[in-house]
Design a protein around this motif. Structure first.
Motif, PDB file in Angstrom:
ATOM      1  N   ARG A 105       0.863  -1.184   0.000  1.00 13.85           N
ATOM      2  CA  ARG A 105       0.000   0.000   0.000  1.00 13.85           C
ATOM      3  C   ARG A 105       0.896   1.230   0.000  1.00 13.85           C
ATOM      4  O   ARG A 105       1.913   1.251   0.684  1.00 13.85           O
ATOM      5  N   ALA A 109      -1.507   6.402   1.160  1.00 13.45           N
ATOM      6  CA  ALA A 109      -2.766   5.737   1.495  1.00 13.45           C
ATOM      7  C   ALA A 109      -2.749   5.299   2.954  1.00 13.45           C
ATOM      8  O   ALA A 109      -3.754   5.392   3.656  1.00 13.45           O
ATOM      9  N   GLN A 110      -1.583   4.827   3.426  1.00  7.30           N
ATOM     10  CA  GLN A 110      -1.521   4.372   4.811  1.00  7.30           C
ATOM     11  C   GLN A 110      -1.751   5.534   5.768  1.00  7.30           C
ATOM     12  O   GLN A 110      -2.369   5.369   6.822  1.00  7.30           O
ATOM     13  N   ASP A 113      -5.527   6.618   5.413  1.00  8.26           N
ATOM     14  CA  ASP A 113      -6.368   5.635   6.105  1.00  8.26           C
ATOM     15  C   ASP A 113      -6.546   6.047   7.563  1.00  8.26           C
ATOM     16  O   ASP A 113      -7.647   5.997   8.118  1.00  8.26           O
ATOM     17  N   ARG A 114      -5.438   6.434   8.171  1.00  8.38           N
ATOM     18  CA  ARG A 114      -5.493   6.796   9.582  1.00  8.38           C
ATOM     19  C   ARG A 114      -6.235   8.110   9.792  1.00  8.38           C
ATOM     20  O   ARG A 114      -7.030   8.249  10.730  1.00  8.38           O
ATOM     21  N   TYR A 149       5.769   3.546  -2.541  1.00 12.00           N
ATOM     22  CA  TYR A 149       5.592   2.350  -1.713  1.00 12.00           C
ATOM     23  C   TYR A 149       6.756   2.269  -0.727  1.00 12.00           C
ATOM     24  O   TYR A 149       7.841   2.796  -1.002  1.00 12.00           O
TER      25      TYR A 149
END
Lengths: 664, 274, 337
Positions: A105, A109-110, A113-114, A149
């Protein structure tokens, strides 16, 4: 209200056939705006505390006591409350950032997401905030990095991303688990300062977990010391690290080598793995001050001063002066011998190139290194990761062949002999490995491992057994060890076996390749003591390779500083550590965290991380050097003596350096 | 973790017990049945189970129970011997190729590539069809098609072991190449083989039975599970279950024994590594 | 574009392997004992008859000559003439591939879906009853002889319960299905033949089920193992420790990371399935590629054997190629350039 208050926390973990008491009655608290250091050796329960605070205990763990966060008990939260607490209330910053980022991911995005989970942002807003967060942790061109990434990031960059993940949702408490492991000296300082800033400017509470006492000393307000799952001492950093009262804290501090050359004192024994909460003082078996009382009952934490407690019946007050033998003593003996000592190993202008995979460009690991080691001499080789120090070790042992230049052992060039004779000659030099257990064949016994050089040399079984036993005695290992296999040994025991194997054939040269970096602090001190004993032998030369300058300072006669495969400075220890002339050496010394006063004298900071510095012609340090001039980028400087001093430096501006430093 | 180990042990024990029972039944076959495996009861072709024939008789009037028991000798024997041959030959090739590299390695790996460009069963089928059936041929065929996988497995293992610190340590100790290969590389490179071999015995039994099912395996009167199932194909459509269900069930249980054993070993290795 | 170039280069690399396969099978088939002419002519044929037949199939030529002819034919798409049937091999092959691919593709798709769902479900319950049940079931599936399983399903579905069709044929001939691709389901869909579609589905049911059951086991084990690894990884722990939950956690942090290693195994399983179809086609009298190749092999029908071996090798390498591309798409760490 106290931000985090851990009260009487105990954690029991089920393991095959038994239980482990990971934590036993732990008390600690963290206030907003404060940095608290949690220290101790591995197995002491540091990570278990961190996991308890976010309610993420391993399978088979049972926790009792209370973990109060803003007054709510984390241990009894329902799943929804726990999920809201994690990341938003308390956020964990993981030890190995590359491993803690999901590989499939994008980092952007990580982060979003949070943000979307905890701050209810929509996609676009989250992305915008994510870019701002990346910028605030020092990531350049943050928008582009959002789509990267994890594997595309350098270690330092990954750590920055990890910090942005942890701080992104503005948690009240930030927990950092060994945040600087594996980072270069320069980066370590920057990352630690970020945590300090999170407390100072953002008013967060920070719980900083580390085995590195020097880092803790640098940034923490208060320190909590864990031993075998119990808090043995806690209090203001200045008191606990400056005049520790608990014998374990004292042992820990005495085990750390210091840049100033303060002697290391080893404490015997190892931390026990408790199967039930301790009924007595867990440190008593290793403690010089222990009495009958210590074995009979467990001491409660007692206040020594405001906010300073120690769980000990006999708190110490004496200053923490070293009582160990100063290893440097031997130096006088060695040099007072009169006749010129014999050279046991010599490397002449060696280049090593590792062939690239699939016919790609090779990696030029060593670029023209010359070095000689005399009998009775201990040479330290230091540098950051990737500087070529391990290659140098392998070169001296004939494990890699130089692309040009040569290596001599016992006066004979390795290139001139072949087959059995080469193998014989190679055994004149022995290597002690960084990974003690990995360097022992998993299916062979300790006796087998130590006897290997003797077997290869054709020594008969009876004599073999005798010499193996003698080597074992010298390492202070019990004879019952002989039949054990590597996985049954502790790291310290395995490293003693490794040293015994290196010694058993009485070689001319022993090379220690980061022999203590995989070991815990008190075990490290024990092994350093053993190594110092080996290095004291006047018939043998030794080379000690380390990224940690302080370790080398303890017992080496000479130091060689490597940078990107070249020697940039070499000379006697006092000279190099006392008055380094190469900007790189000075930067290394300036940046190294220290428990004592640290490096005295003008400090130098490099302008860029190694990973970010683009390679160019000329002096390899030029892109990072604050003193670099256009000429520095033109030709590579030679390693030359300067101003009548005993050392040599590869810097074009060596004569100007003192003046340049004045001006800083 | 405790649970993992306990589950692993129960898998190993169950697998071993199953295999032990099958082996025992095969060895004690003469005591467990009054009929010979190729003995024909002319009075009763396709007799239903019960009476003189515990599991009935097949088209030829042979006793199914007796044939099922005797077939275990052949199926187990061929599979185990073939896999043992494949392990020894494949591992040795892989060991040598992986340790020395160079042209021997290149040649071996190209040969393995060609072998592995085909599904194992297809390969076994082709080779068996070309060489003809018969017990010894079948052993050779099954060993041949399985050996490349071991060569590749051991080679990969050897190549990674070659780079480990303890091999470097042995070299600095002055150990000769053969000594390192024999004392350090070989024992450690066989770890995955120990797990794969039991599973492989199961696959070998399935391959053997599959070949016989297609008429490429054991010649006709011989008692073999796959051939028995094949003979009963027509009966199944007619609703006569006893000619082909029992041999298949025995085959399934036997392969399952190997699978359980292999899975248990794997699980234990994983649990220990953690 | 990058993907295309990668594909092209990989295909070019495959040529030598395929050429090796061609040479090897050509030689092997001729070197080994057995004579196709004897098998078609029977034991009573005279030497003259045999010689004439040999000349008809070009078998009187020297081996190198035969090989060159064969290679020349390959380039122009001519796979020779079957010795048994006398029909062009390419034509026979075309009709036979459809039914087999139909079987394998449907079964593999089914198995992949079931394996992914059940594997992740099982991993999340690791060590509990549900997980143990799934694992034992997978082990049983792994141990099943597919030909026997097919027979048992026929016994239950047709002989006992009677709701499956007899194991012969692939579609009811009364439905007048016109032949397009050979894959009956696809043909029925393309021609809009409703009854044929239902009939084809009906006939596919048991063979697909048989194949799916035996190939789901290894896929399931692999999915479970990688899901366990991901669940135990620090990356997943970090996502959990930061309070991520539910679908986001499952899709963003578990699913893709779990499936990364599946394509390579799926390609292997595809090969295994091709092997299994030979047996399953035999059980269900499925007039597919497996049956055809098997007969060719038994009768030493050189052109048929050569064509089928080459086709299997080609299929296998192409499937592995596809697996590589899918892997690269799933795993950002893999570079395809």
């Amino acid at each position: 209200m106290t931000l985090l208050s851990v009260e009487d926390l105990s954690v029991l973990i089920r393991r095959p056939g038994h239980e482990v008491a990971a934590l036993s009655g732990v008390h600690l608290h963290v206030e907003a705006g404060e940095v608290v250091g949690l220290v101790g050796e591995s197995g002491g329960g540091k990570s278990m505390v961190a996991r308890s605070v976010v309610g993420l205990l391993p399978a088979g763990a049972r926790a009792t006591g209370r973990v109060l966060f803003d007054g709510a008990d984390v241990l009894t939260m329902d799943p929804a409350a726990l999920q809201a607490h994690r990341g938003r209330g308390a956020a964990l910053c993981f030890q190995n950032p590359r491993g803690a980022l999901s590989p499939t991911r994008t980092v952007g995005a990580q982060l979003t997401d949070r943000l979307r989970t905890h701050r209810g942002m929509d996609r676009d807003r989250a992305r915008e905030v994510a870019a701002e967060l990346f910028e605030s942790v020092g990531i350049r061109s943050p928008r582009r990095r959002l789509d990267a990434y994890p594997h595309e990031l350098s270690g330092g960059m990954a750590q920055r991303v990890m910090i942005s993940l942890a701080t992104g949702c503005a948690p009240g408490l930030l927990i950092a688990d060994e945040p600087t492991t594996g980072l270069d000296v320069t980066l370590t300082g920057e990352i630690l300062n970020r945590f300090r800033a999170a407390a100072n400017t953002e008013g967060r509470g920070v719980l900083l977990i580390s085995h590195d006492l020097a880092s803790i000393a640098q940034v923490c307000d208060r320190v909590v010391v864990l031993y075998a799952g119990t808090v043995v001492e806690s209090g203001p950093a200045a008191q606990v690290l400056g005049e520790p009262a608990h014998p374990y804290t004292r042992a820990l501090l005495r085990s750390v080598p210091d840049l100033g050359g303060r002697p290391v004192t080893a404490t015997p024994g190892a931390m026990p793995l408790l199967r039930e909460p301790p009924a007595a003082c867990p440190f008593a078996p290793r403690c010089a001050h222990a009495t009958g009382e210590c074995a009979a009952g467990r001491p409660e934490p007692a206040a020594l001063a405001a906010d300073w407690t120690a769980a000990c019946f006999h708190p110490q007050t004496a200053p923490l002066a070293g009582t160990g033998t100063r290893i440097a003593e031997r130096r006088e003996r060695a040099s007072g011998g009169g006749a010129e000592p014999q050279v046991v190993a010599r490397v002449r202008d060696a280049h090593v190139v590792y062939r690239g995979r699939f016919g790609g460009a090779g990696h030029h690991a060593l670029r023209g290194v010359s070095l000689s080691v005399a009998a009775g001499e201990a040479v330290g080789v230091v540098g950051e990761s990737g500087c070529g120090k391990s290659t140098l070790a392998r070169l001296m042992l004939g494990l890699v062949a130089p692309a040009s230049g040569g290596v001599e052992l016992a006066g004979r060039p390795l290139a001139e002999v072949r087959g059995r004779e080469l193998r014989r000659l190679r055994t004149r030099a022995q290597l002690v490995f960084q990974d003690p257990i990995g360097s022992l064949s998993p299916r062979r016994t300790v006796a087998d491992a130590i006897a290997e050089p003797l077997r290869a040399a054709g020594v008969g079984p009876a004599e073999r057994a005798e010499r193996v036993a003698k080597a074992l005695d010298r390492m202070e290992l019990d004879r019952s060890m002989l039949t054990r296999r590597p996985h049954e040994l502790s790291g310290g025991q395995a490293q003693r076996v490794g040293i015994a194997r290196a010694l058993v054939g009485e070689p001319d040269l022993i090379v220690f390749d980061e022999p203590t970096s995989a070991l815990d602090v008190t075990v490290q001190a024990q092994i350093l003591e053993v190594i110092a004993g080996v290095a004291r032998d006047s018939a043998r030369g030794s080379v000690f390779i380390s990224h940690d300058l302080a370790t080398v300072r303890g017992f080496c006669d000479r130091v060689v500083v490597l940078y990107l495969g070249r020697i940039v400075e070499e000379g006697p220890v006092e000279q190099v550590f006392g008055d380094p002339r190469h900007p790189y050496t000075r930067a290394l010394l300036s940046g190294a965290p220290s428990l004592g006063d640290g490096f005295a004298g003008p400090r130098v900071e490099l302008t860029r991380d190694l990973e970010e510095a683009e390679a160019g012609g000329g002096c390899p340090l030029a892109p990072r050097c604050p003193f670099a001039t256009p000429e520095c980028r033109e030709g590579e400087p030679e390693l030359l003596a300067y101003g009548g001093m005993p050392g040599r430096v590869a810097c074009r501006r060596v004569d100007e350096i003192p003046a340049l430093l004045e001006r800083l | 973790m405790t649970k993992d180990l306990r589950f692993a042990s129960s898998l190993i024990v169950t697998g071993s017990v199953i295999l032990a029972v099958v082996v025992l039944a095969a060895l004690l076959a003469p005591l467990l049945t009054g009929w010979g495996p190729e003995e024909i009861d002319p009075a009763a072709p396709l007799a239903a189970p019960g009476g003189a024939h515990l599991l009935g008789t097949d088209l030829n009037g042979m006793d199914v129970w007796s044939r099922v028991l005797y077939a275990a000798r052949l199926d187990l024997g061929v599979a185990v011997v073939a896999v043992a041959l494949a392990v020894v030959a494949g591992s040795l090739l892989g060991l040598v190729a992986g340790y020395w590299g160079g042209w021997a390695d290149d040649v071996l790996m190209r040969v393995v590539d060609v072998f592995q460009a085909f599904p194992t069963f297809i390969l076994a089928l082709a080779v068996a069809a070309l060489f003809g059936g018969g017990t010894l041929n079948l052993v050779a065929v099954i060993a041949l098609v399985n050996a490349p996988a071991y060569a590749r497995l051991v080679r990969a293992e050897v190549r990674s072991i070659r780079e480990l610190p303890y091999i470097e340590a042995a070299r600095t100790s002055g150990a000769p190449p053969w000594g390192i290969l024999w004392r350090h590389v070989l024992p450690n490179s066989l770890t995955p083989v120990r797990v794969i071999a039991p599973l492989n015995c199961g696959w070998a039994m399935l391959t053997l039975a599959g070949l016989s099912f297609l008429g490429l395996g054991v010649p006709v009167p011989g008692a073999e599970w796959g051939a028995m199932i094949s003979l009963g194909t027509a009966d199944v459509v007619a609703g006569r279950w006893w000619t082909s269900v029992p041999p298949g069930l025995f085959l399934l249980v036997c392969v399952l024994g190997f699978s359980l054993l292999g899975e248990g070993l794997q699980e234990r290795a994983d649990a220990v590594r953690r | 574009m990058r993907v295309l170039r990668f594909l092209l280069r990989r295909l070019l690399q495959l040529l030598p392997v395929l050429l090796g396969v061609v040479v090897l099978t050509f030689l092997l088939v001729r070197v080994l004992p057995g004579d196709p002419i004897r098998t078609i002519l029977g034991p009573n044929a005279t030497a003259e008859d045999a010689a004439a037949a040999r000349a008809r199939y070009g078998l009187d030529q020297p081996v190198w000559r035969q090989f060159l002819d064969y290679l020349g034919g390959l380039v122009t798409g001519d796979l020779g003439t079957s010795i048994q049937s006398g029909a062009p091999v390419a034509g026979e092959l075309a009709v036979r591939i459809g039914p087999t691919l139909e079987l394998v593709v449907i079964a593999l798709a089914l198995a992949l879906v079931v394996a992914t769902a059940l594997g992740i479900w099982s991993a999340r319950r690791a060590g509990r009853f549900g997980d143990h049940t799934v694992r034992i079931a997978a082990l049983v599936g792994n141990s099943l002889p597919e030909f026997w399983l097919g027979l048992v399903l026929v016994l239950l579905g047709y002989s006992v319960l009677g709701w499956a069709p007899a194991p012969s044929g692939r579609v009811d001939p009364d439905t007048d299905l016109s032949l397009l691709t050979g894959a009956d389901l696809l043909d029925a869909a393309l021609t809009g033949n409703g009854p044929a579609f239902v009939s084809a589905l009906h006939h596919l049911m048991l063979p697909v089920l048989t194949l799916a059951i035996v190939i789901v086991a290894p896929l399931l084990r692999s999915v479970r193992a990688s899901a366990l690894e991901v669940l135990a990884s620090e990356a997943y722990a970090a996502a959990e420790a930061h309070g991520l939950r539910g679908r986001l956690l499952l899709r963003g942090y578990l699913l893709r990371a779990t499936l990364v290693r599946l394509p390579a195994l799926a390609a292997l399983v595809f090969g295994f399935a091709i092997g299994s179809t030979v047996l399953i086609e035999y059980v269900f009298s499925w007039q597919g590629f497996g049956q055809w190749a098997l007969r060719g092999l038994l009768y030493r029908d050189y052109p048929v054997v050569q064509a089928s071996v080459l086709l299997i090798a080609l299929f296998y390498v192409v499937v592995f190629l596809i697996a590589d591309v899918v892997h690269a798409a799933l795993d950002p760490r893999v570079r395809i350039s």
